[in-house]
Design an enzyme around this catalytic site. Sequence first.
Site, short mmCIF file in Angstrom:
data_model
loop_
_atom_site.label_atom_id
_atom_site.label_comp_id
_atom_site.label_asym_id
_atom_site.label_seq_id
_atom_site.Cartn_x
_atom_site.Cartn_y
_atom_site.Cartn_z
N LYS A 1 29.42 35.44 46.11
CA LYS A 1 28.47 35.28 44.99
C LYS A 1 27.85 33.88 44.98
O LYS A 1 26.63 33.76 44.86
CB LYS A 1 29.16 35.51 43.64
CG LYS A 1 29.64 36.92 43.43
CD LYS A 1 30.25 37.10 42.04
CE LYS A 1 31.36 36.15 41.71
NZ LYS A 1 32.60 36.33 42.45
N ARG B 1 32.10 38.44 31.90
CA ARG B 1 33.34 38.87 32.57
C ARG B 1 34.05 40.00 31.83
O ARG B 1 35.02 40.55 32.32
CB ARG B 1 34.30 37.69 32.73
CG ARG B 1 33.85 36.71 33.78
CD ARG B 1 34.92 35.68 34.03
NE ARG B 1 34.44 34.66 34.94
CZ ARG B 1 34.79 34.58 36.20
NH1 ARG B 1 35.61 35.46 36.71
NH2 ARG B 1 34.33 33.61 36.95
N ARG C 1 39.44 30.37 52.77
CA ARG C 1 38.89 29.35 51.86
C ARG C 1 40.00 28.40 51.40
O ARG C 1 39.80 27.19 51.34
CB ARG C 1 38.24 30.03 50.65
CG ARG C 1 37.60 29.04 49.67
CD ARG C 1 36.91 29.75 48.55
NE ARG C 1 37.87 30.20 47.55
CZ ARG C 1 37.54 30.85 46.45
NH1 ARG C 1 36.29 31.17 46.22
NH2 ARG C 1 38.45 31.21 45.58
N ARG D 1 42.69 24.69 48.40
CA ARG D 1 42.78 25.09 47.00
C ARG D 1 44.17 25.64 46.70
O ARG D 1 44.60 26.63 47.27
CB ARG D 1 41.71 26.14 46.69
CG ARG D 1 40.32 25.53 46.61
CD ARG D 1 39.26 26.53 46.29
NE ARG D 1 39.54 27.26 45.06
CZ ARG D 1 38.60 27.85 44.35
NH1 ARG D 1 37.35 27.79 44.72
NH2 ARG D 1 38.91 28.51 43.26
N ARG E 1 43.78 37.71 40.54
CA ARG E 1 42.38 37.57 40.15
C ARG E 1 41.57 38.81 40.52
O ARG E 1 40.71 39.25 39.77
CB ARG E 1 41.77 36.30 40.77
CG ARG E 1 42.28 35.03 40.12
CD ARG E 1 41.39 33.83 40.37
NE ARG E 1 41.08 33.57 41.75
CZ ARG E 1 41.79 32.81 42.58
NH1 ARG E 1 42.90 32.24 42.16
NH2 ARG E 1 41.40 32.61 43.81
#
Length: 186
Positions: free
Chosen positions: A13, A88, A127, A133, A144
Amino acid sequence: MRLLIMGPQGVGKGTQAALLSEHYGIPAISTGDIFRYNIKNKTELGVEALKYIDKGELVPDELTNKIVKDRLAMDDAKNGWILDGYPRNASQVEAMDAILADLNTPLDAVVALDADHDVLMERMKKRAEIEGRSDDTPEAIAKRLDVYAKETAPLLATYEERGLLKTFNGVGSVEEIQATIVAELG
């Protein structure tokens, strides 16, 4: 052009929002960026949001809605925007409808990107390795994706009923995906 870009984490996105922003000459706005801007500039909304963030809590819908409305009313968004990360949940869809009515700006389309669960898990794992992260553990990623499937994915049906939904495969080259989206949106 006023667009929502939706899809599960890791589907691309942010990447597509940036490319579409450049193509259409409108800002790509993520709720995360909005929060960071307000917190950095110590706005009233930013100070309020920080109270929740500092406790590791989600910012309540009411405050998120105010922050989104404030951002969409800024001068650089007068000719359009791409909004990533909002709405959301169902109550945020209602709030978005009210925001658009108040600003007298209709929504042009909802761009939904999709990819298989395994592809998303692999992308987010990569990622995490690249960006370091700490929130991209396999467990956190799975949680998630599950929250997205339960709370956000059902919103796509609402936008489909309104004739606004455009769904795209989030797998392929970044340029091919962007070209497909632009061809569909015009």
